[in-house]
Design a protein around this motif. Structure first.
Motif, PDB file in Angstrom:
ATOM      1  N   SER A  23      -4.718   2.749  -0.839  1.00 42.59           N
ATOM      2  CA  SER A  23      -5.941   2.289  -0.188  1.00 42.59           C
ATOM      3  C   SER A  23      -6.911   3.430   0.061  1.00 42.59           C
ATOM      4  O   SER A  23      -8.132   3.243   0.045  1.00 42.59           O
ATOM      5  CB  SER A  23      -5.606   1.596   1.142  1.00 42.59           C
ATOM      6  OG  SER A  23      -4.939   2.484   2.020  1.00 42.59           O
ATOM      7  N   ASP A  46       0.850  -1.188   0.000  1.00 45.00           N
ATOM      8  CA  ASP A  46       0.000   0.000   0.000  1.00 45.00           C
ATOM      9  C   ASP A  46       0.885   1.236   0.000  1.00 45.00           C
ATOM     10  O   ASP A  46       1.207   1.795   1.055  1.00 45.00           O
ATOM     11  CB  ASP A  46      -0.915  -0.022   1.225  1.00 45.00           C
ATOM     12  CG  ASP A  46      -1.983   1.051   1.158  1.00 45.00           C
ATOM     13  OD1 ASP A  46      -2.147   1.653   0.093  1.00 45.00           O
ATOM     14  OD2 ASP A  46      -2.660   1.278   2.183  1.00 45.00           O
ATOM     15  N   LYS A  60      -2.540   7.262   0.537  1.00 47.67           N
ATOM     16  CA  LYS A  60      -2.024   6.008  -0.009  1.00 47.67           C
ATOM     17  C   LYS A  60      -3.004   5.449  -1.031  1.00 47.67           C
ATOM     18  O   LYS A  60      -4.093   5.971  -1.235  1.00 47.67           O
ATOM     19  CB  LYS A  60      -1.805   4.996   1.122  1.00 47.67           C
ATOM     20  CG  LYS A  60      -0.828   5.448   2.192  1.00 47.67           C
ATOM     21  CD  LYS A  60      -0.511   4.335   3.167  1.00 47.67           C
ATOM     22  CE  LYS A  60      -1.743   3.881   3.928  1.00 47.67           C
ATOM     23  NZ  LYS A  60      -1.429   2.826   4.907  1.00 47.67           N
TER      24      LYS A  60
END
Length: 345
Positions: free
Chosen positions: A146, A103, A144
């Motif tokens: 995610s 990630d 990030k």
């Protein structure tokens, strides 16, 4: 009384006397170069539709533009704004706990920041995404992969039904109702809790909020009580606004909470070591209980503010949203854009 809402060079005018508006428009036209656009239909991205039953507010055009901006016009829809039990963390926190994942940080963080900014504006008529957007705003500095994926899921959820509307019913009796809730120590990075509340005028949603608390609490009763304090402050402000507008509100206001310990603290005038660190909050709420509010217990299943504090499953999320009256209404319209009749809702 006549009221003017001014945003830059756009004005909204309302009144309880039509002659006052006519006089006011004459005064403004003599001093400024202005254009009268007639009855309110579209203002700052919010569409306004009227009927004998009440007023409908939506941001359909804005939502459709947002979906197109994100490039998700052809993707599948999502049933909820956030994945249930998903724990999003910052890159700095991952380094502290030595959690190595794929990630990675996204290259251009402005892409994430612009998307979240657009989502924030959509929360003006979409309280169902307020918690998700509030949660995602804390990753604006270093987003990030995610985080951008979670933001895209919010857009896919909006794509499921871009025309969810708030219905403000036309009523004679003005009774305020409030729900407050919290999620204890839900932030994995700081262990701070999330508070949320809704305020309704009878069955019409008029105010809502989702926010992470400023301090760490050692018990669920404490965070629930802090949430109760936040909604009480909002009720004091709303009640004062109605009095200024010469609108009579029935008191006391019913405040619903699903934590029995917090309700007992509000009702019990005896302080002890477990509550002295929140003594100011206790005094504030108890003072308002004497006249402005009355506290009542509500089960967790029917706690409307639950959707403002955590990501829920699709079934419970849909259940609470429908209870709030946030849905797609069917109606017939005339040529001027006004609603002639609401078919259901």
């Amino acid at each position: 009384m006549v009221i003017i809402l001014v945003y830059v060079d756009d004005l909204l005018i309302t009144r309880n006397n039509i002659n006052m508006i006519t006089d006011l428009k004459g005064i403004l036209n003599r001093n400024f170069k202005m254009k009268d656009l007639g009855e309110l239909i579209y203002f700052l991205g919010i569409e306004v539709l009227r009927s004998q039953e009440g007023i409908l507010l939506n941001q359909l055009k804005y939502a459709q533009e947002l979906i197109q901006y994100a490039g998700l016009s052809e993707t599948k829809v999502a049933l909820t704004p956030l994945e249930q039990n998903q724990k999003l963390t910052t890159a700095e926190f991952d380094e502290v706990i030595q959690q190595h994942q794929e990630d990675t940080l996204i290259e251009d963080k402005t892409v994430y920041q612009r998307l979240i900014g657009r989502l924030i504006y959509l929360t003006h008529t979409r309280p169902d995404i307020t918690f998700a957007v509030s949660h995602l705003t804390q990753f604006m500095q270093n987003p990030k992969q995610s985080h951008i994926e979670a933001a895209m899921k919010v857009v896919r959820y909006i794509k499921r039904e871009p025309r969810l509307e708030i219905f403000l019913k036309a009523i004679n009796k003005h009774q305020l109702v409030a729900y407050c809730d919290s999620d204890w120590a839900s932030c994995p990075m700081s262990r701070r809790s999330v508070s949320g509340f809704y305020v309704q005028l009878r069955d019409s949603l008029i105010s809502w909020k989702s926010k992470k608390q400023c301090t760490v609490s050692k018990s669920s009763a404490e965070v629930e009580y802090r949430s109760m304090t936040a909604v009480t402050s909002e009720l004091v402000w709303v009640s004062g606004l109605f009095k200024e507008l010469e609108i009579s509100v029935t008191e006391p206001v019913r405040l619903f909470c699903d934590n029995k310990a917090a309700l007992q603290i509000a009702a019990n005038p005896v302080y002890h070591e477990r509550t002295k660190h929140i003594e100011i909050d206790c005094h504030f709420v108890r003072e308002k209980i004497q006249g402005l509010i009355t506290t009542e217990y509500v089960s967790t299943i029917d706690q409307l503010a639950d959707v403002m504090t955590k990501a829920l499953g699709s079934q419970q999320h849909s259940h609470l949203i429908s209870k709030l009256g946030l849905k797609k209404y069917c109606y017939t319209s005339n040529l001027r854009g006004s609603v002639e009749r609401i078919i259901w809702g």
